[in-house]
Motif scaffolding. Structure first.
Motif, PDB file in Angstrom:
ATOM      1  N   TYR A 104     -58.593 -69.133   8.240  1.00  0.00           N
ATOM      2  CA  TYR A 104     -59.710 -69.478   7.373  1.00  0.00           C
ATOM      3  C   TYR A 104     -60.961 -68.896   8.022  1.00  0.00           C
ATOM      4  O   TYR A 104     -60.947 -68.502   9.207  1.00  0.00           O
ATOM      5  N   LYS A 105     -62.047 -68.837   7.285  1.00  0.00           N
ATOM      6  CA  LYS A 105     -63.274 -68.274   7.831  1.00  0.00           C
ATOM      7  C   LYS A 105     -63.851 -69.245   8.857  1.00  0.00           C
ATOM      8  O   LYS A 105     -64.246 -70.359   8.534  1.00  0.00           O
ATOM      9  N   SER A 106     -63.903 -68.795  10.102  1.00  0.00           N
ATOM     10  CA  SER A 106     -64.344 -69.669  11.187  1.00  0.00           C
ATOM     11  C   SER A 106     -65.396 -68.974  12.041  1.00  0.00           C
ATOM     12  O   SER A 106     -65.289 -67.786  12.333  1.00  0.00           O
ATOM     13  N   GLU A 107     -66.389 -69.761  12.451  1.00  0.00           N
ATOM     14  CA  GLU A 107     -67.408 -69.247  13.372  1.00  0.00           C
ATOM     15  C   GLU A 107     -67.026 -69.526  14.824  1.00  0.00           C
ATOM     16  O   GLU A 107     -67.683 -69.033  15.744  1.00  0.00           O
ATOM     17  N   LEU A 108     -65.978 -70.306  15.020  1.00  0.00           N
ATOM     18  CA  LEU A 108     -65.584 -70.711  16.362  1.00  0.00           C
ATOM     19  C   LEU A 108     -64.419 -69.905  16.917  1.00  0.00           C
ATOM     20  O   LEU A 108     -64.369 -69.623  18.115  1.00  0.00           O
ATOM     21  N   GLU A 109     -63.477 -69.554  16.069  1.00  0.00           N
ATOM     22  CA  GLU A 109     -62.253 -68.904  16.540  1.00  0.00           C
ATOM     23  C   GLU A 109     -61.936 -67.666  15.703  1.00  0.00           C
ATOM     24  O   GLU A 109     -62.339 -67.562  14.546  1.00  0.00           O
ATOM     25  N   PRO A 110     -61.200 -66.707  16.294  1.00  0.00           N
ATOM     26  CA  PRO A 110     -60.962 -65.425  15.607  1.00  0.00           C
ATOM     27  C   PRO A 110     -59.937 -65.540  14.473  1.00  0.00           C
ATOM     28  O   PRO A 110     -59.123 -66.462  14.454  1.00  0.00           O
ATOM     29  N   TRP A 111     -60.015 -64.578  13.566  1.00  0.00           N
ATOM     30  CA  TRP A 111     -58.999 -64.485  12.518  1.00  0.00           C
ATOM     31  C   TRP A 111     -57.632 -64.301  13.171  1.00  0.00           C
ATOM     32  O   TRP A 111     -57.492 -63.651  14.200  1.00  0.00           O
ATOM     33  N   SER A 112     -56.615 -64.854  12.547  1.00  0.00           N
ATOM     34  CA  SER A 112     -55.279 -64.842  13.132  1.00  0.00           C
ATOM     35  C   SER A 112     -54.618 -63.463  13.057  1.00  0.00           C
ATOM     36  O   SER A 112     -54.700 -62.767  12.041  1.00  0.00           O
ATOM     37  N   TYR A 113     -53.931 -63.133  14.127  1.00  0.00           N
ATOM     38  CA  TYR A 113     -53.122 -61.905  14.168  1.00  0.00           C
ATOM     39  C   TYR A 113     -52.054 -61.923  13.080  1.00  0.00           C
ATOM     40  O   TYR A 113     -51.704 -60.885  12.524  1.00  0.00           O
ATOM     41  N   TYR A 114     -51.549 -63.108  12.761  1.00  0.00           N
ATOM     42  CA  TYR A 114     -50.450 -63.208  11.800  1.00  0.00           C
ATOM     43  C   TYR A 114     -50.867 -62.856  10.374  1.00  0.00           C
ATOM     44  O   TYR A 114     -50.018 -62.654   9.507  1.00  0.00           O
ATOM     45  N   LEU A 115     -52.172 -62.761  10.149  1.00  0.00           N
ATOM     46  CA  LEU A 115     -52.668 -62.327   8.839  1.00  0.00           C
ATOM     47  C   LEU A 115     -52.748 -60.807   8.746  1.00  0.00           C
ATOM     48  O   LEU A 115     -52.143 -60.183   7.870  1.00  0.00           O
ATOM     49  N   THR A 116     -53.531 -60.220   9.642  1.00  0.00           N
ATOM     50  CA  THR A 116     -53.873 -58.797   9.511  1.00  0.00           C
ATOM     51  C   THR A 116     -53.199 -57.894  10.531  1.00  0.00           C
ATOM     52  O   THR A 116     -53.275 -56.674  10.418  1.00  0.00           O
ATOM     53  N   GLY A 117     -52.550 -58.478  11.537  1.00  0.00           N
ATOM     54  CA  GLY A 117     -51.942 -57.667  12.583  1.00  0.00           C
ATOM     55  C   GLY A 117     -52.897 -57.344  13.712  1.00  0.00           C
ATOM     56  O   GLY A 117     -52.513 -56.717  14.698  1.00  0.00           O
ATOM     57  N   VAL A 118     -54.144 -57.786  13.576  1.00  0.00           N
ATOM     58  CA  VAL A 118     -55.151 -57.601  14.627  1.00  0.00           C
ATOM     59  C   VAL A 118     -55.941 -58.895  14.742  1.00  0.00           C
ATOM     60  O   VAL A 118     -56.601 -59.306  13.773  1.00  0.00           O
ATOM     61  N   GLN A 119     -55.892 -59.529  15.905  1.00  0.00           N
ATOM     62  CA  GLN A 119     -56.639 -60.777  16.059  1.00  0.00           C
ATOM     63  C   GLN A 119     -58.136 -60.495  15.962  1.00  0.00           C
ATOM     64  O   GLN A 119     -58.659 -59.577  16.596  1.00  0.00           O
ATOM     65  N   GLY A 120     -58.819 -61.283  15.132  1.00  0.00           N
ATOM     66  CA  GLY A 120     -60.257 -61.110  14.946  1.00  0.00           C
ATOM     67  C   GLY A 120     -60.617 -60.279  13.736  1.00  0.00           C
ATOM     68  O   GLY A 120     -61.786 -60.211  13.346  1.00  0.00           O
ATOM     69  N   LYS A 121     -59.621 -59.646  13.106  1.00  0.00           N
ATOM     70  CA  LYS A 121     -59.876 -58.811  11.927  1.00  0.00           C
ATOM     71  C   LYS A 121     -59.695 -59.633  10.655  1.00  0.00           C
ATOM     72  O   LYS A 121     -58.657 -60.264  10.451  1.00  0.00           O
ATOM     73  N   ALA A 122     -60.700 -59.618   9.794  1.00  0.00           N
ATOM     74  CA  ALA A 122     -60.655 -60.389   8.546  1.00  0.00           C
ATOM     75  C   ALA A 122     -59.788 -59.690   7.510  1.00  0.00           C
ATOM     76  O   ALA A 122     -59.598 -58.465   7.569  1.00  0.00           O
ATOM     77  N   PRO A 123     -59.243 -60.437   6.547  1.00  0.00           N
ATOM     78  CA  PRO A 123     -58.481 -59.804   5.461  1.00  0.00           C
ATOM     79  C   PRO A 123     -59.354 -58.824   4.686  1.00  0.00           C
ATOM     80  O   PRO A 123     -60.550 -59.054   4.510  1.00  0.00           O
TER      81      PRO A 123
END
Length: 260
Positions: A104-123
């Motif tokens: 989910y969109k978070s200001e505290l923690e990075p986007w999940s690797y399991y979504l985009t294949g790159v931790q911190g990368k948004a959909p």
């Protein structure tokens, strides 16, 4: 004569077996005909909680693999929710924080690797997976409950550790192993509390908010219990230290004795 006697014994045994089998078939009632006494005051459940866990860690349930497009992720989510509706489930427990990250969109923690294949990368195209799951679940009459893992810092299947990971940002809080985790339950619970508070603020959904508030309260209670346990362990450690000192003194005294 012995042969005739043996033959008669065998005949008798066979008759007994046949009679026993016949009696069993006649005497046994089918399960549907068994009389069961159900108490009249037997409590009835006001409502059943028929929930399914949707695990995102290691792409167990959703999405099927990292790096799918936004449309592919949405189609897979809808397919799962349609199935749950079809088989009469009424709730979904959705994992939104598998490894100190966020689905989910978070200001505290990075986007999940399991979504985009790159931790911190948004959909891309951008969407908020949690918001999408909430909307689609509610359209099907399903509650949406969030599931956070408070202790895992990085999973073996979680791709390369990025600069936005807590493993890099706060290595002092991390202990390494087959699965990299946070040092101590209290640290994990306090780290998860920040995510919970943000979810309550950003996602104004009745059942989601209630669930998060309950989890936050439980975390507070658990953190307090852990602090009490830590104090008790310190007291026990002091007692053991005193006992060790006493035993050592006694052993020294025994060694000083003239035994012979």
């Amino acid at each position: 004569q012995k042969g005739k006697l043996m033959h008669k014994l065998i005949q008798c045994m066979m008759c007994c077996i046949i009679l026993f089998t016949f009696y069993s078939c006649v005497a046994t009632k089918p399960a549907s005909q068994v009389d069961l006494e159900i108490p009249k005051d037997f409590p009835k459940a006001e409502r059943e909680f028929r929930a399914a866990w949707v695990a995102t860690v290691a792409n167990i349930n959703w999405p099927s693999k990292p790096g799918l497009s936004t449309d592919e992720q949405k189609r897979e989510a809808v397919k799962l929710l349609d199935l749950l509706q079809k088989i009469n489930f009424n709730a979904v427990i959705f994992q939104v924080r598998p490894q100190c990250d966020a689905l989910y969109k978070s200001e505290l923690e990075p986007w999940s690797y399991y979504l985009t294949g790159v931790q911190g990368k948004a959909p891309d195209p951008f969407y908020d997976p949690l918001e999408f799951w909430i909307e689609e679940a509610h359209e099907r009459g399903l509650e949406l409950h969030v599931w956070l893992n408070p202790y895992r810092a990085h999973h073996v299947s979680g791709g390369p550790v990025s600069d936005s990971s807590i493993v890099i940002k706060r290595p002092d809080l991390v202990v390494e192993g087959a699965k990299i985790g946070l040092k101590g339950a209290r640290i994990g619970l306090l780290a998860a509390r920040g995510a919970l508070k943000m979810l309550v603020t950003d996602y104004d959904e009745s059942d989601l908010e209630r669930e998060i508030e309950d989890e936050a309260e439980e975390l507070e209670i658990r953190a307090g219990e852990l602090e009490e346990m830590a104090e008790e362990l310190e007291e026990v450690a002091e007692e053991f230290e005193d006992l060790h000192f006493t035993m050592k003194s006694e052993i020294d005294e025994l060694n000083d004795l003239d035994w012979f």
